[in-house]
Scaffold this motif. Structure first.
Motif, PDB file in Angstrom:
ATOM      1  N   LEU A 478       0.832  -1.197   0.000  1.00 58.49           N
ATOM      2  CA  LEU A 478       0.000   0.000   0.000  1.00 58.49           C
ATOM      3  C   LEU A 478       0.870   1.252   0.000  1.00 58.49           C
ATOM      4  N   GLY A 479       0.266   2.386  -0.313  1.00 58.68           N
ATOM      5  CA  GLY A 479       0.857   3.683  -0.008  1.00 58.68           C
ATOM      6  C   GLY A 479       0.218   4.196   1.261  1.00 58.68           C
ATOM      7  N   ASP A 480       0.924   5.033   2.010  1.00 62.16           N
ATOM      8  CA  ASP A 480       0.287   5.588   3.208  1.00 62.16           C
ATOM      9  C   ASP A 480      -0.769   6.618   2.828  1.00 62.16           C
ATOM     10  N   HIS A 481      -0.560   7.306   1.704  1.00 61.26           N
ATOM     11  CA  HIS A 481      -1.495   8.301   1.159  1.00 61.26           C
ATOM     12  C   HIS A 481      -1.000   8.636  -0.228  1.00 61.26           C
ATOM     13  N   GLY A 482      -1.613   9.591  -0.902  1.00 60.08           N
ATOM     14  CA  GLY A 482      -1.191   9.961  -2.244  1.00 60.08           C
ATOM     15  C   GLY A 482      -0.251  11.155  -2.256  1.00 60.08           C
ATOM     16  N   GLU A 483      -0.106  11.735  -3.438  1.00 56.82           N
ATOM     17  CA  GLU A 483       0.772  12.895  -3.634  1.00 56.82           C
ATOM     18  C   GLU A 483       0.263  13.668  -4.844  1.00 56.82           C
ATOM     19  N   GLU A 484       0.086  14.969  -4.671  1.00 58.49           N
ATOM     20  CA  GLU A 484      -0.443  15.776  -5.771  1.00 58.49           C
ATOM     21  C   GLU A 484       0.655  16.643  -6.371  1.00 58.49           C
ATOM     22  N   PHE A 485       0.581  16.816  -7.672  1.00 58.71           N
ATOM     23  CA  PHE A 485       1.510  17.681  -8.391  1.00 58.71           C
ATOM     24  C   PHE A 485       0.730  18.745  -9.151  1.00 58.71           C
ATOM     25  N   MET A 486      -0.116  19.442  -8.394  1.00 66.10           N
ATOM     26  CA  MET A 486      -0.909  20.570  -8.909  1.00 66.10           C
ATOM     27  C   MET A 486      -1.913  20.156  -9.977  1.00 66.10           C
ATOM     28  N   GLU A 487      -2.334  18.895  -9.952  1.00 60.93           N
ATOM     29  CA  GLU A 487      -3.305  18.477 -10.963  1.00 60.93           C
ATOM     30  C   GLU A 487      -4.682  19.081 -10.738  1.00 60.93           C
TER      31      GLU A 487
END
Length: 629
Positions: A478-487
């Motif tokens: 799993l991932g602990d959470h996501g990551e945004e790149f200004m989408e």
């Protein structure tokens, strides 16, 4: 400096400093704050009055010390002490305002309990993953702000030639009176705006650190002002105990307990599970359960890891850490005599998982590699150690190993042989990077880091297969959470929003004997304990100890997921994602998004559609924190 400066010169220093702080605070505002005369006047009044408020921690002790030294006819040492105090305190105010503005610009929140916890918890600062150039830039900014205050103090208190005409400066009492008038005017304007729901001022107030809202709806109604309904619905809960589990567990330990390999990668978001990015995990997911719309229980590590081990909403973190309660899943594993090898490439102390998830673990079973080598090197070393543990374990007992990969945390590190995305930013300096203009090369760093993490996951899977252990081992990735790149939110990173980019992660679950399949509906970190506990012989229904569902049940279905941060809870469904404040005061902007993470045109209608789910969520918020009986 041989004598104490006069009171006028101290006043002059604070006036100059106040102007610097006003400039600093004005940087929090945007062009929208001046779009209308009423909003512009309120913004000007708030900027000046709050600049004074932010200076109070320096003003009060500064004047108190000055008065004390004056009464005792202080000498050179006293004057130097006063100078150091005033420059130090006012410099600290400037540094904190700069830090807050940087945090708000990146993540959309001000210095709060989460940030304070990060700063003062062991391993918190290290978890930021700042590059050396970022640390150097931050140090230079701190020095520059302190130097600015030192120069201001020197200019304000220096001796002036007697033949020069005195400068006319406003008296301190007149400055104080002007600030008081502006403060009262700002308070009244905000209160009126809250009463009539004048959103430009209400939402502009969010940009000021520690803004103190004041409303007078009842008074406005008595005066005949047409008041609007509350614009922000919040949830108010009062935990009154702890009922975890609701009833005692009934456990019949299996004759041949399964091993568990639990792999979690920092900030690993859902769309990384692709053949060209993570080929090893992609291939393995075709032989296992692949969770295509999987959501973390939060938008940051604390709630993400908590939810996958406890199976509870993130807000339960607070009563459980207060009570010193470990997850039932780990309790059952200990009761069944599992061997443990728990690894992280960061720290077990931030977030404080040593006081929650791994509370009862032996220190010798917990292996944290933090500092020193780059995160990708620590990841690889941890995997080396895990493989050695697997080979050296007692084969007569089941084992559980856990790994937290740090390479995919900003600033995203990787070796040269893992580069698959170019161009990438060579030196990712948080304080000097042009996020809007350099987001693609920043994201390419992230993709390269994820590719390296995939290699390490592949090593574990290959080792289990080579040793004939896959048929007796549960594997969770799993991932602990996501990551945004200004989408979507025009923000980089996580911990700010509840859109899919910040909350959705890959989910791969291998259970011996289960046929491979894809679950295309919504799944959640909360479902992991409800899925694993029956495999450990727990006979209770998941609702006794979790808010998740068993993913292996033929009739598995989840209408929505729930994610949390320190102050909010979010409903995440097929059509909408809606965040609600918990125990909040004042105006907090709600996220009301559609299935593509875009703001909806009719938020009230969206909230009406999910009202039954919100009633259920509200009940669940205190389900395990009520007195038994």
């Amino acid at each position: 400096m041989h004598e104490l400066p006069s009171r006028d010169r101290i006043d002059r220093f604070f006036l100059i400093t106040g102007l610097w702080v006003v400039l600093h605070v004005s940087a929090f505002t945007t062009g929208k704050a001046y779009s209308a005369p009423a909003v512009a006047l309120w913004t000007l009044a708030t900027t000046i009055s709050y600049a004074f408020l932010y200076l109070l921690p320096a003003l009060i002790p500064g004047y108190l010390l000055y008065g004390w030294l004056k009464r005792r006819q202080a000498t050179r040492a006293g004057a130097a002490a006063l100078a150091c105090l005033l420059v130090g305190l006012t410099g600290a105010v400037q540094v904190l305002l700069f830090a807050d503005r940087t945090i708000y610009g990146m993540y959309g929140f001000h210095i709060n309990g989460f940030v304070v916890d990060l700063v003062f918890s062991p391993g918190g600062i290290a978890s930021l993953g700042a590059s050396r150039s970022t640390e150097l830039t931050a140090a230079l900014i701190v020095v520059a702000l302190l130097a600015l205050q030192a120069a201001s103090y020197y200019w304000a208190t220096r001796r002036v030639a007697e033949h020069r005409p005195p400068r006319v400066l406003p008296r301190a009492r007149w400055v104080l009176l002007a600030v008081l008038v502006l403060t009262v005017g700002e308070r009244l304007a905000y209160g009126f705006s809250a009463a009539v729901n004048y959103q430009p001022i209400l939402f502009a107030s969010e940009r000021y650190p520690f803004y103190l809202p004041m409303t007078f709806r009842r008074l406005a109604a008595r005066l005949g002002i047409n008041t609007a309904s509350e614009t922000v619905e919040g949830i108010h809960i009062k935990p009154s105990g702890l009922s975890y589990p609701l009833v005692p567990l009934q456990v019949e330990a299996p004759a041949r307990p399964l091993n568990i390999v639990w792999l979690v990668a920092e900030s690993l978001r859902f769309d990384l599970l692709e053949p060209h990015l993570m080929p090893n995990l992609w291939e393995f997911s075709g032989q296992a359960l692949r969770l295509e719309h999987h959501y973390s229980g939060g938008n940051a590590t604390q709630m993400g890891i908590f939810s996958m081990f406890y199976g509870l909403y993130g807000n339960y973190w607070f009563p459980l850490i207060k009570a010193g309660r470990s997850p039932l899943l780990m309790d059952v594993l200990q009761q069944q005599n599992y061997q443990f090898s728990l690894h992280t490439s960061q720290s077990f102390t931030y977030p404080p998982f040593d006081k929650t998830v791994f509370l009862k673990m032996k220190p010798g079973d917990m292996h944290a590699l933090s500092g020193g080598p780059q995160p990708w090197e620590r990841d690889r070393q941890n995997i080396d150690d895990i493989l050695r543990f697997i080979d050296a374990r007692d084969p007569g007992r089941p084992f559980m190993t856990y790994m937290f990969f740090e390479g995919t945390h900003a600033n995203y590190t990787f070796p040269d042989d893992s580069v698959i995305a170019r161009p990438y930013l060579e030196d990712f300096n948080y304080l000097s990077a042009d996020f809007a203009g350099q987001m693609e090369p920043i994201k390419n760093r992230y993709l390269n880091a994820a590719h390296h993490v995939d290699r390490q996951i592949g090593r574990v899977i290959a080792h289990l297969r080579e040793k004939g252990l896959l048929e007796t081992t549960i594997v969770i990735v799993l991932g602990d959470h996501g990551e945004e790149f200004m989408e979507r939110s025009n923000r980089w990173g996580h911990a700010a929003e509840f859109n899919r980019y910040q909350t959705s992660t890959p989910g791969v679950l291998w259970v011996p004997g289960e046929k491979p399949r894809v679950i295309s509906g919504i799944t959640s970190h909360l479902d992991i304990p409800a899925t694993v506990m029956p495999l450990l012989g727990v006979r209770n229904p998941p609702g006794d100890y979790s808010q998740g569902y068993d993913l292996l049940k033929p009739d598995f279905h989840r209408d929505y997921a729930v994610a949390a941060d320190w102050h909010r809870i979010a409903y995440i469904g097929e059509k909408f994602k809606i965040a609600f404040p918990i125990n909040a005061t004042g105006v907090i902007r709600q996220e009301v998004l559609d299935d593509d993470d875009r703001p909806v045109s009719d938020p009230d209608r969206a909230k009406d559609e999910i009202r039954p789910a919100m009633v259920e969520i509200m009940n669940n918020l205190t389900r395990f924190s009520r007195p038994k009986g």
